[in-house]
Design a protein around this motif. Structure first.
Motif, PDB file in Angstrom:
ATOM      1  N   TRP A  46       0.804  -1.215   0.000  1.00 24.69           N
ATOM      2  CA  TRP A  46       0.000   0.000   0.000  1.00 24.69           C
ATOM      3  C   TRP A  46       0.841   1.271   0.000  1.00 24.69           C
ATOM      4  N   GLU A  47       1.856   1.344   0.831  1.00 31.27           N
ATOM      5  CA  GLU A  47       2.635   2.576   0.947  1.00 31.27           C
ATOM      6  C   GLU A  47       3.307   2.953  -0.364  1.00 31.27           C
ATOM      7  N   GLU A  48       3.559   1.990  -1.210  1.00 28.03           N
ATOM      8  CA  GLU A  48       4.105   2.285  -2.536  1.00 28.03           C
ATOM      9  C   GLU A  48       2.975   2.552  -3.530  1.00 28.03           C
ATOM     10  N   LEU A  49       1.937   1.705  -3.492  1.00 28.68           N
ATOM     11  CA  LEU A  49       0.850   1.831  -4.460  1.00 28.68           C
ATOM     12  C   LEU A  49       0.149   3.177  -4.345  1.00 28.68           C
ATOM     13  N   ARG A  50      -0.046   3.667  -3.144  1.00 29.25           N
ATOM     14  CA  ARG A  50      -0.789   4.913  -2.947  1.00 29.25           C
ATOM     15  C   ARG A  50      -0.117   6.104  -3.623  1.00 29.25           C
ATOM     16  N   ARG A  51       1.172   6.007  -3.919  1.00 24.09           N
ATOM     17  CA  ARG A  51       1.928   7.122  -4.488  1.00 24.09           C
ATOM     18  C   ARG A  51       2.201   6.968  -5.979  1.00 24.09           C
ATOM     19  N   LEU A  52       1.836   5.849  -6.564  1.00 26.26           N
ATOM     20  CA  LEU A  52       2.127   5.608  -7.973  1.00 26.26           C
ATOM     21  C   LEU A  52       1.136   6.324  -8.883  1.00 26.26           C
ATOM     22  N   GLN A  53       1.637   6.789 -10.024  1.00 27.87           N
ATOM     23  CA  GLN A  53       0.769   7.382 -11.039  1.00 27.87           C
ATOM     24  C   GLN A  53       0.356   6.282 -12.011  1.00 27.87           C
ATOM     25  N   GLN A  56      -8.456  -9.778 -20.237  1.00 28.84           N
ATOM     26  CA  GLN A  56      -7.003  -9.816 -20.250  1.00 28.84           C
ATOM     27  C   GLN A  56      -6.493  -8.529 -19.598  1.00 28.84           C
ATOM     28  N   VAL A  57      -5.714  -8.667 -18.552  1.00 29.96           N
ATOM     29  CA  VAL A  57      -5.191  -7.505 -17.832  1.00 29.96           C
ATOM     30  C   VAL A  57      -3.700  -7.700 -17.609  1.00 29.96           C
ATOM     31  N   SER A  58      -2.937  -6.654 -17.936  1.00 29.43           N
ATOM     32  CA  SER A  58      -1.493  -6.663 -17.704  1.00 29.43           C
ATOM     33  C   SER A  58      -1.128  -5.447 -16.862  1.00 29.43           C
ATOM     34  N   VAL A  59      -0.252  -5.640 -15.886  1.00 31.49           N
ATOM     35  CA  VAL A  59       0.211  -4.547 -15.025  1.00 31.49           C
ATOM     36  C   VAL A  59       1.732  -4.588 -14.964  1.00 31.49           C
ATOM     37  N   ILE A  60       2.360  -3.460 -15.282  1.00 32.55           N
ATOM     38  CA  ILE A  60       3.816  -3.354 -15.230  1.00 32.55           C
ATOM     39  C   ILE A  60       4.179  -2.116 -14.423  1.00 32.55           C
ATOM     40  N   ARG A  61       5.011  -2.283 -13.439  1.00 30.80           N
ATOM     41  CA  ARG A  61       5.502  -1.123 -12.684  1.00 30.80           C
ATOM     42  C   ARG A  61       6.762  -0.601 -13.363  1.00 30.80           C
ATOM     43  N   ASP A  62       6.741   0.683 -13.665  1.00 28.90           N
ATOM     44  CA  ASP A  62       7.866   1.338 -14.319  1.00 28.90           C
ATOM     45  C   ASP A  62       8.245   2.570 -13.497  1.00 28.90           C
ATOM     46  N   GLY A  63       9.124   2.388 -12.528  1.00 31.20           N
ATOM     47  CA  GLY A  63       9.498   3.481 -11.644  1.00 31.20           C
ATOM     48  C   GLY A  63       8.311   3.912 -10.797  1.00 31.20           C
ATOM     49  N   ASP A  64       7.932   5.175 -10.904  1.00 29.70           N
ATOM     50  CA  ASP A  64       6.799   5.702 -10.154  1.00 29.70           C
ATOM     51  C   ASP A  64       5.494   5.615 -10.931  1.00 29.70           C
ATOM     52  N   ARG A  65       5.490   4.850 -11.995  1.00 36.50           N
ATOM     53  CA  ARG A  65       4.301   4.735 -12.833  1.00 36.50           C
ATOM     54  C   ARG A  65       3.835   3.284 -12.880  1.00 36.50           C
ATOM     55  N   LEU A  66       2.511   3.107 -12.849  1.00 31.94           N
ATOM     56  CA  LEU A  66       1.915   1.787 -12.981  1.00 31.94           C
ATOM     57  C   LEU A  66       1.198   1.737 -14.329  1.00 31.94           C
TER      58      LEU A  66
END
Length: 433
Positions: A213-220, A320-330
């Motif tokens: 959560w502490e990371e997800l809440r700040r991601l764009q 079909q759902v894909s999620v990739i974390r790229d730095g501060d972006r989801l």
């Protein structure tokens, strides 16, 4: 005697259903109904209902040969935040097509309504059947009924439009669906209540990505190539500010059902043409902030479908759902979209309800400059606060439906070049006083 056994019968019944003991739950409801009707109960059948997320419903057979439909509704903290549950008479007197219960009990833990039995389907079931068959060629009767209902809705709401006081607005039970789920003592507004219960300090499995959560809440979020300016944490905090009852009091109030999702609407086919009839007005009121009145119906009857909110296991097979974390972006890609039926509902709601509402707010000088933020944040709260959207959480969601649900919530709550922004722009442009 255990603490659970001391609970009111309906509260016991809900806990027993959650525990899988439906026979014992039926027994408790039968005892309650016998007390309320002063008539012995012969049989109780509780429906298996995917749409009624905070309630139980079914049929009861009484010893006087009557069979009634019952619905029991429960919300967390109801004894502190809801003073009056069932106000069908208020809606009937304002001209709404609404079922008035034969019996009602509004005591905490005993809130139950008993209606004359109908053989009609609920609109939620009718729509599910159409989408299951992808029978778009035969959806006209349903769309026409919805358009008549949306037109009639504004005819009923319009004459009740009036200024609101802080005191009258604060007493409305509709805030249980929004603000009261965002707050709790000792927590920042927006990060308390169900937000803390469901999300804060937990870990999210979003498709293939695992994020605390502490990371997800700040991601764009970047969803299907569209970059959204608000983070998840920012949306919850802003909702805690803008949806506070006192903040909404100066923008006009009206009489409304407040929770007219399609599981609370009968598809009445007894006349010459199908008509929609609402029931279970647990959150009805006469001082509902105008911008909140149709939020639940706009979300739950349109954007919660097809299937992802109410049938997460099916969503995992369908999308079909894909999620990739790229730095501060989801970065999320998915193939969900509105069906022709839900798009027709959205068009109807915009043309026949939202446009005249916004036009009237403009005419009276009551439309706040940030009205879009209020509407967006309330819509954002619908999926995120009605169920725990985390995979493996109490809402029954999985990595696919969790990522999809949060993406749809971000789309509604933030703003980008997407279908909802285009709809909102069109509704606003056509809302002329």
């Amino acid at each position: 005697m255990s603490d659970a056994a001391k609970e009111p019968y309906a509260a016991q019944a809900r806990a027993l259903v959650k525990a899988g003991d439906r026979a014992a739950a039926a027994d408790r409801l039968g005892r309650l109904i016998a007390e309320i009707t002063a008539t012995p109960v012969l049989d109780v059948k509780i429906n298996r209902d995917q749409y009624s997320l905070n309630s139980l419903n079914g049929r009861v057979v009484l010893a006087d040969n009557r069979t009634l439909f019952f619905k029991y509704h429960h919300e967390d903290g109801e004894d502190q935040t809801i003073e009056e549950y069932y106000r069908a008479g208020l809606l009937r007197d304002a001209g709404f097509r609404v079922d008035v219960p034969l019996y009602a009990c509004g005591e905490p833990g005993r809130q139950i309504l008993l209606y004359a039995l109908r053989n009609d389907k609920r609109l939620a079931e009718v729509c599910h059947d159409i989408e299951d068959r992808r029978d778009w060629e035969h959806m006209d009767a349903v769309v026409d009924a919805q358009r008549r209902a949306d037109g009639a809705l504004w005819v009923c709401c319009g004459p009740t439009f009036k200024p609101g006081s802080r005191e009258s607005v604060a007493k409305e039970p509709i805030h249980q669906l929004f603000y009261h789920r965002l707050v709790s003592p000792g927590e920042p507004a927006g990060l308390g209540g169900r937000v803390k219960q469901f999300y804060v300090d937990n870990v999210f499995q979003l498709a293939q990505e695992r994020i605390p959560w502490e990371e997800l809440r700040r991601l764009q979020w970047e969803i299907n190539g569209v970059l959204y300016p608000h983070t998840l944490g920012q949306l919850f905090l802003e909702a805690g500010e803008r949806l506070e009852p006192a903040a909404l009091a100066g923008h006009g109030v009206l009489t409304a059902h407040g929770d007219a999702h399609n599981a609370n609407v009968w598809f009445d086919t007894r006349g010459g043409q199908p008509e929609l009839v609402s029931f279970d007005p647990a959150f009805a009121g006469s001082a509902i902030p105008a911008l909140l009145a149709e939020i639940k119906a706009t979300f739950h009857n349109i954007f919660a479908h097809p299937c992802w909110l109410y049938e997460p296991e099916r969503a995992a097979r369908c999308y079909q759902v894909s999620v990739i974390r790229d730095g501060d972006r989801l970065k999320v890609t998915h193939d969900w979209q509105l069906t022709p039926l839900r798009q027709a509902f959205l068009d109807s709601k915009g043309e026949l309800y939202w446009q005249p509402l916004l036009a009237e707010l403009k005419r009276r000088g009551w439309l706040p400059a940030q009205w879009r933020r209020i509407v967006r944040l309330a819509l954002f709260c619908c999926p995120t606060l009605v169920l725990d959207l985390r995979a493996g959480g109490g809402g029954g969601h999985n990595p696919v439906s969790s990522a999809l649900g949060l993406s749809i919530a971000i789309m509604l709550g933030s703003g980008g070049d997407d279908l909802f922004t285009r709809w909102l722009d069109a509704v606003s442009a056509k809302a002329r006083p």
